[in-house]
Design an enzyme around this catalytic site. Structure first.
Site, PDB file in Angstrom:
ATOM      1  N   HIS A 262       0.658  -1.572   0.045  1.00 40.28           N
ATOM      2  CA  HIS A 262       0.058  -0.286  -0.027  1.00 40.28           C
ATOM      3  C   HIS A 262       0.671   0.866  -0.232  1.00 40.28           C
ATOM      4  CE1 HIS A 262      -3.292   2.591   1.573  1.00 40.28           C
ATOM      5  NE2 HIS A 262      -3.737   2.177   0.914  1.00 40.28           N
ATOM      6  N   ASP A 315      -8.327  -5.058   0.080  1.00 35.68           N
ATOM      7  CA  ASP A 315      -8.871  -5.636  -1.561  1.00 35.68           C
ATOM      8  C   ASP A 315      -8.180  -6.824  -1.069  1.00 35.68           C
ATOM      9  OD1 ASP A 315      -9.368  -3.182  -2.133  1.00 35.68           O
ATOM     10  OD2 ASP A 315      -8.039  -2.351  -2.813  1.00 35.68           O
TER      11      ASP A 315
HETATM   12  N1  COA Z   1       3.863  -7.712  -4.743  1.00 40.28           N
HETATM   13  C1  COA Z   1       5.323  -8.014  -4.479  1.00 40.28           C
HETATM   14  N2  COA Z   1       6.893  -6.668  -4.053  1.00 40.28           N
HETATM   15  C2  COA Z   1       5.922  -6.266  -3.648  1.00 40.28           C
HETATM   16  C3  COA Z   1       4.353  -5.446  -3.463  1.00 40.28           C
HETATM   17  C4  COA Z   1       3.379  -6.534  -3.650  1.00 40.28           C
HETATM   18  N3  COA Z   1       2.043  -6.608  -4.009  1.00 40.28           N
HETATM   19  N4  COA Z   1       4.675  -4.079  -3.573  1.00 40.28           N
HETATM   20  C5  COA Z   1       5.511  -3.977  -2.945  1.00 40.28           C
HETATM   21  N5  COA Z   1       6.544  -4.797  -2.899  1.00 40.28           N
HETATM   22  C6  COA Z   1       8.374  -4.591  -3.101  1.00 40.28           C
HETATM   23  C7  COA Z   1       8.197  -3.169  -3.914  1.00 40.28           C
HETATM   24  O1  COA Z   1       8.663  -4.037  -4.861  1.00 40.28           O
HETATM   25  C8  COA Z   1       9.865  -2.774  -3.420  1.00 40.28           C
HETATM   26  O2  COA Z   1      10.713  -3.935  -2.854  1.00 40.28           O
HETATM   27  P1  COA Z   1      12.149  -3.503  -3.280  1.00 40.28           P
HETATM   28  O3  COA Z   1      12.390  -2.911  -2.035  1.00 40.28           O
HETATM   29  O4  COA Z   1      12.455  -4.661  -3.487  1.00 40.28           O
HETATM   30  O5  COA Z   1      12.189  -2.234  -4.116  1.00 40.28           O
HETATM   31  C9  COA Z   1       9.560  -3.329  -0.890  1.00 40.28           C
HETATM   32  O6  COA Z   1       7.658  -4.262  -1.507  1.00 40.28           O
HETATM   33  C10 COA Z   1       8.730  -2.165  -1.097  1.00 40.28           C
HETATM   34  O7  COA Z   1       7.672  -1.890  -1.609  1.00 40.28           O
HETATM   35  P2  COA Z   1       6.922  -0.334  -0.963  1.00 40.28           P
HETATM   36  O8  COA Z   1       8.026   1.102  -1.019  1.00 40.28           O
HETATM   37  O9  COA Z   1       6.186  -0.461   0.173  1.00 40.28           O
HETATM   38  O10 COA Z   1       5.721  -0.618  -1.653  1.00 40.28           O
HETATM   39  P3  COA Z   1       5.422   1.283  -3.735  1.00 40.28           P
HETATM   40  O11 COA Z   1       5.017   2.211  -2.364  1.00 40.28           O
HETATM   41  O12 COA Z   1       6.898   0.728  -4.302  1.00 40.28           O
HETATM   42  O13 COA Z   1       4.547   0.295  -3.862  1.00 40.28           O
HETATM   43  C11 COA Z   1       1.744  -0.483  -4.038  1.00 40.28           C
HETATM   44  C12 COA Z   1       3.107   0.333  -3.679  1.00 40.28           C
HETATM   45  C13 COA Z   1       0.056  -0.233  -3.904  1.00 40.28           C
HETATM   46  C14 COA Z   1       1.665   0.568  -6.311  1.00 40.28           C
HETATM   47  C15 COA Z   1       1.937  -1.652  -4.719  1.00 40.28           C
HETATM   48  O14 COA Z   1       2.417  -2.229  -3.328  1.00 40.28           O
HETATM   49  C16 COA Z   1       1.029  -2.607  -5.563  1.00 40.28           C
HETATM   50  O15 COA Z   1       1.435  -2.699  -7.020  1.00 40.28           O
HETATM   51  N6  COA Z   1       0.492  -3.341  -5.066  1.00 40.28           N
HETATM   52  C17 COA Z   1      -0.050  -4.031  -5.611  1.00 40.28           C
HETATM   53  C18 COA Z   1      -1.845  -3.680  -6.376  1.00 40.28           C
HETATM   54  C19 COA Z   1      -2.416  -3.051  -5.319  1.00 40.28           C
HETATM   55  O16 COA Z   1      -3.387  -4.277  -4.565  1.00 40.28           O
HETATM   56  N7  COA Z   1      -2.897  -2.500  -4.891  1.00 40.28           N
HETATM   57  C20 COA Z   1      -3.796  -1.484  -4.428  1.00 40.28           C
HETATM   58  C21 COA Z   1      -3.487  -0.537  -3.095  1.00 40.28           C
HETATM   59  S1  COA Z   1      -4.508  -0.433  -2.190  1.00 40.28           S
END
Ligand code: COA
Length: 379
Positions: A262, A315
């Site tokens: 998130h 979600d």
């Molecule tokens: N699956 C696997 N790895 C994930 C992940 C996921 N859903 N979400 C984050 N990570 C990884 C990132 O790639 C990052 O890895 P790194 O340290 O090797 O670069 C690490 O975890 C930290 O990520 P973070 O900075 O906390 O997340 P973000 O702010 O870049 O991304 C989202 C946030 C929501 C865009 C992302 O988590 C995502 O695409 N989630 C799936 C879609 C979803 O469920 N969206 C609904 C949100 S309400």
């Protein structure tokens, strides 16, 4: 102005654009409050109608106040025949396109459209909250060649929506679960759709325009679409034995596992636990425990990501709930919209009260002072 003089805040991540009294999110502690009240309490004890009152009026209602709101919402559930006609004309479009068009169309028939006084906005917020489920359900039936079902005043907001959509009075537990889901989606800080609503309101555009803008922004798959994506992923995985290889494969392609992570929560999304428990009970009640076991296995396999602050979000579980209740997957974003109207309303009201236009800047990095070439001399 050059790059050297400007600090870009792309996407406005971590930028506070104003104060709010609508909702509070502590992403590190995994805490969400609506007007000071913890969503754990609201999810356990409150009806969606109480949360509508809380967000739009600013305090939890007394019994008398809740009865009055309930009556106002019930009186507003039916939508004008002309809007039903708009839904018929656009029925082949995506449900969110139909919803956006219908919300816009409702402005033409609302007695308060031109009045943006606080009391009129409260009335409109309550009215649209009551009307949106009717739009969603009417469209779902019309596109299947069925007639819309008239709202049932004997049912609460959540139960009446399920009835209008599915054509049968729902089991009380099913209605209670949708009630909880709506409570948990009612507001969530200045996310993309709330921001879009606020931008429209900041120009003093009318309330329906601001809500329409919110619906438009919510449609995008990386805002409102995660629940649907989780459902598709669960179907793709098929059985819990396939989870490990599925996740490994996704990650080797650098793709995220949908329903995890998130932008704000780095601890567990506090909304998720309330839907998780409901999804577990529901999958057992519907005789489909294998569904829940796939999701649980995904959580196990994703355990190492918890160290990075990546946990299942709301979600991840809500898509399973919708599916198990027979809600078509292309209505999942509409479910989110049904829940979010009170939050958009309270934030639009804040923006009207603030009285300034939201107008950030872009740093231009295109060519400068290019010589003008007449059209007959252009290559
Ligand atoms: N699956 C696997 N790895 C994930 C992940 C996921 N859903 N979400 C984050 N990570 C990884 C990132 O790639 C990052 O890895 P790194 O340290 O090797 O670069 C690490 O975890 C930290 O990520 P973070 O900075 O906390 O997340 P973000 O702010 O870049 O991304 C989202 C946030 C929501 C865009 C992302 O988590 C995502 O695409 N989630 C799936 C879609 C979803 O469920 N969206 C609904 C949100 S309400």
């Amino acid at each position: 102005m050059t790059d050297r003089h400007v600090e870009l805040k792309r996407g406005l991540r971590d930028v506070h654009v104003d104060r709010t009294q609508s909702s509070f999110i502590d992403g590190r502690a995994g805490k969400l409050l609506y007007r000071g009240y913890n969503i754990d309490d609201l999810a356990r004890h409150s009806s969606f109608e109480e949360v509508v009152y809380l967000l739009i009026r600013g305090s939890l209602p007394t019994s008398a106040q809740l009865s009055e709101l309930d009556a106002a919402m019930k009186a507003s559930r039916a939508i004008p025949d002309n809007v039903i006609e708009v839904i018929r004309l656009t029925s082949r479009a995506h449900p969110m396109d139909v919803l956006r068009t219908a919300v816009s169309g409702l402005a033409a028939f609302d007695p308060d459209t031109a009045d943006d006084s606080t009391e009129a906005v409260v009335r409109k917020g309550i009215r649209i909250t009551a009307q949106v489920p009717t739009v969603v359900a009417a469209h779902a039936r019309i596109r299947n060649g069925q007639d819309p079902i008239h709202p049932d005043d004997g049912l609460d907001h959540a139960g009446n929506f399920l009835y209008m959509l599915l054509g049968e009075r729902p089991e009380p537990e099913d209605a209670a679960l949708i009630n909880r889901d709506l409570v948990l989606h009612a507001d969530h800080g200045i996310n993309a759709s709330a921001f879009t609503s606020r931008v429209a309101a900041s120009t003093q555009a009318d309330f329906h325009a601001a809500i329409t803008a919110g619906v438009a922004a919510l449609k995008g798959p990386i805002h409102g679409g995660a629940a649907e994506a989780v459902m598709k992923m669960t179907l793709d995985i098929g059985s819990k034995d396939n989870v490990e290889s599925y996740v490994k494969n996704l990650r080797s392609m650098g793709k995220p596992v949908m329903g995890f992570g998130h932008p704000v929560y780095k601890a567990l999304d506090p909304r998720s636990v309330h839907i998780r428990d409901g999804a577990r009970a529901l999958s057992e009640r519907k005789g489909r425990p294998q569904w829940f076991s796939v999701l649980e296995r995904v959580v196990d396999v994703m355990e190492p990501y918890a160290r990075k602050g990546v946990h299942p979000n709301v979600d991840f579980w809500s898509g399973a709930v919708y599916s198990l209740l027979g809600i078509p997957d292309d209505l999942f974003i509409s479910m989110f919209a049904i829940g979010r109207i009170p939050g958009w309303t309270s934030q639009i009201m804040e923006q009207y009260a603030a009285g300034y236009i939201i107008r950030p800047r872009l740093l231009y990095n295109g060519p400068m002072d290019t010589a003008y070439v007449p059209i007959d001399q252009r290559a």
